[in-house]
Design a protein around this motif. Structure first.
Motif, PDB file in Angstrom:
ATOM      1  N   CYS B  32       0.804  -1.187   0.109  1.00  0.00           N
ATOM      2  CA  CYS B  32       0.083   0.211   0.179  1.00  0.00           C
ATOM      3  C   CYS B  32       0.827   1.333   0.062  1.00  0.00           C
ATOM      4  O   CYS B  32       1.894   1.130   0.303  1.00  0.00           O
ATOM      5  N   THR B  54      -6.615  14.416   2.394  1.00  0.00           N
ATOM      6  CA  THR B  54      -6.864  12.699   2.604  1.00  0.00           C
ATOM      7  C   THR B  54      -8.225  12.405   2.673  1.00  0.00           C
ATOM      8  O   THR B  54      -8.685  11.440   2.725  1.00  0.00           O
ATOM      9  N   SER B  67      -9.920   6.393  10.057  1.00  0.00           N
ATOM     10  CA  SER B  67      -9.747   5.684   8.990  1.00  0.00           C
ATOM     11  C   SER B  67     -11.090   5.569   8.329  1.00  0.00           C
ATOM     12  O   SER B  67     -11.882   5.986   8.933  1.00  0.00           O
ATOM     13  N   THR B  70     -10.504   2.993   2.758  1.00  0.00           N
ATOM     14  CA  THR B  70      -9.437   2.693   1.972  1.00  0.00           C
ATOM     15  C   THR B  70      -8.275   3.259   2.507  1.00  0.00           C
ATOM     16  O   THR B  70      -7.073   3.169   1.987  1.00  0.00           O
ATOM     17  N   SER B  71      -8.295   3.927   3.487  1.00  0.00           N
ATOM     18  CA  SER B  71      -7.168   4.604   4.034  1.00  0.00           C
ATOM     19  C   SER B  71      -7.066   4.926   5.396  1.00  0.00           C
ATOM     20  O   SER B  71      -8.122   4.883   5.915  1.00  0.00           O
ATOM     21  N   TYR B  83       0.006   8.376   6.571  1.00  0.00           N
ATOM     22  CA  TYR B  83      -0.957   8.107   5.721  1.00  0.00           C
ATOM     23  C   TYR B  83      -0.792   6.934   4.998  1.00  0.00           C
ATOM     24  O   TYR B  83       0.073   6.779   4.480  1.00  0.00           O
ATOM     25  N   ARG B  84      -1.784   5.998   5.201  1.00  0.00           N
ATOM     26  CA  ARG B  84      -1.712   4.667   4.589  1.00  0.00           C
ATOM     27  C   ARG B  84      -2.738   4.661   3.583  1.00  0.00           C
ATOM     28  O   ARG B  84      -3.999   4.563   3.969  1.00  0.00           O
ATOM     29  N   LEU B  85      -2.591   4.420   2.300  1.00  0.00           N
ATOM     30  CA  LEU B  85      -3.800   4.390   1.343  1.00  0.00           C
ATOM     31  C   LEU B  85      -3.582   2.938   0.655  1.00  0.00           C
ATOM     32  O   LEU B  85      -2.700   2.675  -0.057  1.00  0.00           O
ATOM     33  N   HIS B  86      -4.773   2.378   0.498  1.00  0.00           N
ATOM     34  CA  HIS B  86      -4.965   1.123  -0.292  1.00  0.00           C
ATOM     35  C   HIS B  86      -5.747   1.280  -1.444  1.00  0.00           C
ATOM     36  O   HIS B  86      -6.961   1.479  -1.644  1.00  0.00           O
ATOM     37  N   ASN B  87      -4.880   1.683  -2.586  1.00  0.00           N
ATOM     38  CA  ASN B  87      -5.309   1.858  -3.907  1.00  0.00           C
ATOM     39  C   ASN B  87      -4.331   1.301  -4.831  1.00  0.00           C
ATOM     40  O   ASN B  87      -3.283   1.838  -4.954  1.00  0.00           O
ATOM     41  N   THR B  95       0.174  10.699  -5.004  1.00  0.00           N
ATOM     42  CA  THR B  95      -0.293  11.018  -3.430  1.00  0.00           C
ATOM     43  C   THR B  95       0.383  11.962  -2.797  1.00  0.00           C
ATOM     44  O   THR B  95      -0.159  13.071  -2.369  1.00  0.00           O
TER      45      THR B  95
END
Lengths: 1022, 197
Positions: B32, B54, B67, B70-71, B83-87, B95
């Protein structure tokens, strides 16, 4: 199943389950629920070993972890464990144990000759005899170890698994006897999280061998009900086979759980053999119980002399009557329970009581069932060596200072020895609590007023011996602890203590512990050593220390308890004097005609009982001992025959041997190829820090010695970092990516240290400055290509203009390399034309493979850290930590050009002008050429003046780096030499350990005569 | 020039078959986007800009996470967020750019650490007990609430602990420097041994 000493009854054993075991090679049977001790006694085996010093026959003395005598070598090969207490070993199928400390066998032991020589082996014997000459000590030590050592350490790798487990709780209860169980229950009822641990195979403590009525039911029934009730609480963890071994500050405790030891070798399934607990408890209830104190008499160490409560435990818990005829020798009421137990088990029993009279309930009960009681008597002689044949007793004089009248013979093969009780104050003392001597029970108890860590002691470890009182104090302690934890979660003191008085009555004993010697001894020297006939009164069984030894220590001036302990070795060994310390103190007090508190007590230290190294180590072994960090290109290195070098916790390729090359051949090839065409090294491990903010340039200007404010965007600069003392502590190249954005590199080993250094200054001194540092070490994979063909190689993978005009030395470009987003830095650690290509870690291997493919056209050679070192040394580039050692300034390195004297300040600046730092006579870095070009100096070799070997020699400095250089075609070296920079051209001699004298000449550290590239210094001139 | 992409790993830094012993299971998580955002939490402009970029409200309570599906925005320190983003389609660089644009003129730093760290998932009813074999932290207290996070160590590895889907029952996410991932996996697998059948 016939066991000579097994009796009717149930106890805690499972008679349906016979268990085969081997002791000294002979096969025996016991039952499930037996310990090795109870099974041996059931089979009539008392003799379990030979003593440490005199090799006297010894037997099972106790039924618990305090056992000093019966320690055996358990199992063999990789599974062997020395000094195992048979009283704690649970029997399992196929168990094998061997007696220790005897050869050729426990029955016929050659070392027993020491016993005949015992007059000449008094306390301090080893110190006195083996002192001179000192040069012989190594020989003596070898002899002593063999002659006197305890068990043998395993020599093979431990095949078992161990683990550590961290735990947190409101209340930790140490000990699962009546007081501990009551405490756990009371605490659980408040909703507190509770852990209760006990060293035995099952909870219950003294109740496991009790015929008492507890709370109106039998002890066994009370125990069953209480454990069932505890089982209904989700907030309670009950851990048997687990010894709380250490009590440290802030209520941090350790415990060793024997998870699968009792199942036998290889039967533990996937569970660890042992588990080491690290516990943070808000409050602690210590319910560790008490240990019986033995009376001391002549030959009191014979197999068959046992603690009175041990005899009772073997009868009631294990259904073993250790002998048909038992003599109970005591000075108090509690041992009468043992007499009754023997009687009920069908044994013949005689009580020898040192008191003139006694009237307790248990005493009356013993008389009522017809047990013979001798009042005012003491055991005067034990007949028999490897076993007791009979016992002689004599009347004590009124002042108890001598024996009077004729001996009376008592038929007994076991002496149940009960001299009162010592509370187990070890954990309380470990927690730095002070002890108080309670004369009413002649024992040390916790002194509540000076507890340092918040605990409550309850039950017999607090001097309360009556079971009902144990239950009551336990319950109160549990509730106090739980409430304190709830109201103040920090482990703070003081905490409330018990309301009930702890001073005790209980055993109603006579203050009498040492039976007077029968007669006066021989005259002269021997008399002195034997001191009035006490040389066979053993007070410390494990270390073979006698009452006479204490007299000797006192005579020779070792009166302080700490001296006494070290001189006589009393209280040392695997049992740490659990059955001997208080007796030793009382004897010394008697000699000095004072009381025990005046003599003092030794400090109790963890662990309470020995802990295996395996348990302490836990999971931190093998591949988990140290993490192996690998670069994104590691798989390629492995496939291509890399030999790896440990650099900190990183695995870095050291060199890449081809076709059976030696290291030297491989490094020669790699170093030559790099300067002739192009070489590549994996530089991913370099520390990397992203620095951003309006004050970023200002910040770099402060942490480096040179000027940073005017570095143009897109350019790189080499910098040295100094500590407060002005000494070099890291170096690296930092690049300006944007006006307020920098990419810093550090040494591989210095990455974490530099990051911490930067953060410390930002957070403590310059919080108002707008700078943010972020570690990005492993975000980037780095391939560095070096050599005349480096540009051509890179051009084949990118469309970017790489000409000197477009991409000059010490600059940076963002570009696509092999289709990957890359940051490329034109910086050099070899003096060659060089590019360091950074891509995201995930793309590292792809970049590497692309370079390898493209490199085929240029005869690209991959090299490792050794060649990297040779190449940098050929140009005189330093490695921080190798050519520097924390005492070296930039001036010492001949790098005055990197110190900007016009800057108002930088870290370390002030120290550079200190008298010592600015004085002459400092060690300075120079190049060294050996007279013989084929001789490579050892790194670390010292340099002296003249060619004649002198001892002591006055050192002029030492070699820091040394290699054979294939490019210079000779050996090269660098070294730190006193005033070296002023001495270029002078000769010195390397004086080696093996006597060689190697002549060297001091030169400038630039070893390549033909300079193919202008990039001789990383940054000079900018 | 060559545009060929060689062996790029597309998921995570270590390749390991998931372990599932019922009471506890261990698996790697898909790659991610991870971005460190530095800025003063008491700076309203910073908080507003982060929220704008975000879509998440920045967590201001220490050791907490905000959260959505997705993030995540994770509190790491008084001036540091992760910042963690699952995409799978977005690039980390985009980003970073979006955040930098939003934070223009605000004292801040935005750093891509997507490849620096990797994440493992430890799940099952006994996951907490397995964690206790390596971490001295009182996990029950530190991760009492679903939105809690903690930075601690497991053995020698510094880890960031969060709860999968904001619920401990769904397991723990352990974020670690990827060079420590093999060590962490090996230690966890060892700690899980007793749950094998």
């Amino acid at each position: 199943m016939s066991h000579v000493n097994r009796i009717e009854g149930i106890g805690r054993i499972r008679r349906g389950r016979a268990v085969r075991f081997y002791y000294d090679g002979r096969q025996y049977f016991g039952y499930e629920g037996d310990t090795l001790a109870s099974a041996l006694l059931a089979n009539g085996v008392h003799l379990t070993g030979r003593s440490f010093k005199y090799h006297r026959p010894r037997g099972i003395f106790t039924a618990g972890s305090e056992e000093p005598n019966a320690i055996v070598q358990l199992e063999s090969g990789a599974y062997t464990e020395p000094n195992t207490r048979v009283t704690q070993v649970e029997l399992y199928e196929g168990l094998r144990a061997n007696s220790q400390n005897c050869w050729p066998s426990v029955k016929y032991d050659i070392g027993a000759v020491n016993s005949l020589l015992s007059r000449f082996l008094p306390a301090g014997f080893y110190y006195k005899t083996f002192m001179w000459p000192a040069s012989m000590w190594m020989t003596y030590e070898h002899f002593i170890r063999n002659a006197a050592g305890l068990g043998k350490s395993p020599e093979q790798k431990d095949p078992d698994r161990y683990e550590q487990l961290h735990a947190h709780c409101d209340v930790l209860v140490a000990g699962g006897g009546p007081a501990g169980l009551s405490a756990a229950l009371a605490a659980a009822k408040t909703g507190a999280s509770v852990i209760i641990m006990d060293e035995q195979s099952e909870m219950g403590g003294s109740l496991l061998a009790s015929d008492e009525t507890v709370d109106g039911v039998t002890a066994a029934q009370w125990l069953k009900t209480t454990l069932e009730t505890l089982g209904t609480y989700d907030n309670v963890t009950v851990v048997p086979r687990c010894t709380v071994t250490g009590y440290f500050d802030y209520n941090y405790l350790t415990a060793a759980e024997r998870v699968t030891d009792h199942l036998g070798i290889g039967n533990g399934g996937y569970s660890p053999r042992q588990r080491f607990w690290k516990i943070r408890a808000k409050r602690v209830v210590i319910a560790a119980g008490a240990i019986e104190r033995p009376l001391l008499f002549k030959d009191n160490d014979r197999p068959g002399v046992m603690l009175a409560n041990a005899v009772r435990t073997y009868i009631r818990r294990y259904c073993v009557l250790p002998a048909k005829s038992v003599c109970v020798f005591t000075n108090n009421d509690s041992a009468y329970d043992t007499a009754i137990a023997v009687h009920e088990a069908g044994g013949a029993v005689t009580v020898v009581d040192t008191r003139q009279s006694a009237s307790a309930v248990s005493v009356k009960r013993a008389r009522d069932v017809g047990i013979t009681v001798y009042h005012g008597y003491a055991v005067s002689n034990v007949i028999g060596s490897r076993a007791i044949r009979r016992v002689e007793i004599r009347r004590l004089s009124d002042d108890a200072q001598s024996l009077v009248g004729d001996p009376v013979t008592v038929n007994a093969q076991v002496i149940a020895n009960g001299g009162g009780w010592n509370p187990v104050v070890n954990l309380f003392s470990q927690s730095r609590g002070k002890l108080r001597f309670e004369s009413g029970i002649q024992a040390f108890v916790p002194d509540k007023a000076v507890a340092i860590n918040p605990s409550v002691s309850a039950g017999s470890c607090a001097g309360v011996y009556d079971t009902a009182q144990c239950l009551a104090t336990g319950a109160e302690a549990g509730e106090i602890a739980a409430r304190a934890a709830a109201s103040d979660p920090k482990p703070s003191v003081p905490m409330p203590q018990l309301t009930k008085a702890l001073a005790a009555d209980a055993v109603n004993g006579r203050d009498f512990y040492v039976v007077p010697a029968n007669t006066g001894a021989a005259e002269g020297l021997l008399q002195k050593w034997n001191d009035r006939g006490y040389s066979k009164h053993f007070h410390d069984l494990q270390n073979d220390v006698t009452v006479a030894d204490i007299h000797l220590a006192a005579t020779e001036g070792y009166r302080s308890v700490e001296h006494l302990k070290r001189y006589t070795t009393t209280g040392m060994g695997t049992d740490q004097g659990k059955t001997s310390n208080v007796n030793a103190l009382s004897i010394m007090a008697g000699i000095q005609q004072t009381d025990i508190p005046s003599v003092g007590t030794t400090t109790f230290r963890p662990p309470y009982t020995p802990v295996t190294f395996g348990a302490i180590t836990g999971q931190n072994r093998g591949e988990l001992f140290l993490q192996a960090r690998k670069t994104p290109m590691h798989a390629w290195h492995e496939l291509n025959n890399a030999v790896f070098e440990d650099v900190g916790d990183w695995k870095r390729p050291w060199y890449f041997p081809r076709h059976g090359e030696t290291m030297h051949q491989a490094v020669d090839r790699e170093a030559l190829a790099t300067r002739q065409s192009v070489g590549m090294v994996d530089a991913s491990t370099l520390g990397k820090i992203d620095i951003q903010g309006a004050d970023a340039a200002w910040f770099l200007n402060m942490v480096y010695t040179n000027a940073w404010l005017k570095l143009p965007v897109g350019h790189c600069r080499y910098g040295l970092m100094l500590n407060e003392h002005g000494m070099v502590f890291d170096d690296g190249v930092t690049t300006r990516l944007g006006e307020n954005h920098f990419h810093m590199t550090t040494t591989t080993g210095g990455a974490a240290r530099v990051m911490a250094w930067l953060e410390e200054w930002l957070q403590t001194e310059w919080p108002e400055r707008e700078v943010y540092c972020t570690s990005v070490t492993e975000q980037w994979a780095v391939a560095a290509i070096n050599g005349p063909n480096a540009r051509a190689l890179l051009e084949s993978l990118t469309d970017e203009d790489l000409s000197d005009e477009s991409f000059p030395h010490m600059s940076y470009k963002s570009m696509k390399v092999a289709g990957l987003d890359a940051r490329v830095f034109r910086i050099s650690f070899t003096g060659e034309l060089s590019f360091e290509i950074n891509v995201s870690a995930r793309h590292g291997l792809a970049l590497w493979e692309a370079l390898i493919d493209a490199g085929k056209a240029f005869d690209l050679t991959v090299y490792g850290t050794e060649t990297m070192h040779v190449l940098r040394a050929e140009k005189g580039f330093i490695i921080v930590g190798q050519d520097t050692d924390g005492t070296v300034t930039p001036f010492d390195l001949g790098m005055s050009w990197i110190v900007n004297k016009n800057k108002p300040d930088f870290l370390g600046k002030r120290s550079l002008s200190r008298t010592h730092t600015a004085a002459s006579g400092r060690r300075q870095l120079v190049g060294l050429l050996t007279d013989d070009p084929d001789t490579v100096l050892p790194e670390g070799a010292h340099l002296v003046e003249g060619h004649v070997r002198r001892v002591p020699a006055v050192t002029q400095g030492h070699v820091t780096s040394s290699y054979m250089s294939p490019n210079a075609k000779r050996s090269i070296a660098m070294g730190l030499v006193t005033n070296g920079l002023d001495r270029l051209g002078e000769s010195l001699t390397a004086q080696l350990m093996d006597g060689q004298m190697i002549g060297v000449t001091l030169v400038k550290p630039d070893f390549l005569s033909i300079d193919k590239s202008p990039e001789t210094k990383p940054e000079k001139g900018q | 020039m060559s545009a060929q992409i060689y062996s790029v790993f597309t998921t995570e830094a270590i390749h390991a078959e998931p372990l599932d012993y019922g009471a506890v299971s261990l698996s790697t998580m898909p790659h991610c986007i991870k971005v460190i955002i530095r800025g003063e939490h008491d700076n309203a402009a910073f908080i507003a800009a982060v929220q704008e970029a975000t879509g998440l409200s920045a967590p201001t309570r220490a050791n907490s996470v905000s959260s959505n599906d997705t993030s995540e925005l994770i509190w790491l320190g008084p001036s540091e967020l992760l910042y963690r983003l699952h995409n799978e389609t977005l690039l980390a660089g985009d980003t970073v750019q979006r955040l930098q644009n939003a934070l223009q003129g605000v004292h801040s730093a935005v750093v891509d650490v997507s490849d620096y760290y990797t994440t493992l998932k430890l799940a099952g009813p006994d996951a907490r007990r397995v964690l206790r074999k390596g971490t001295p932290l009182n996990v029950d207290v530190a991760l009492a609430d679903g939105s809690d996070c903690a930075q601690t160590r497991f053995g020698h590895a510094a880890i960031l602990l969060t709860q999968a889907d904001g619920q401990a029952e769904d397991g723990f996410i352990l974020q670690v420097r990827w060079t420590y991932a093999e060590y962490l996996w090996t230690f966890l697998a060892e700690a899980m041994q007793e749950y094998r059948t």
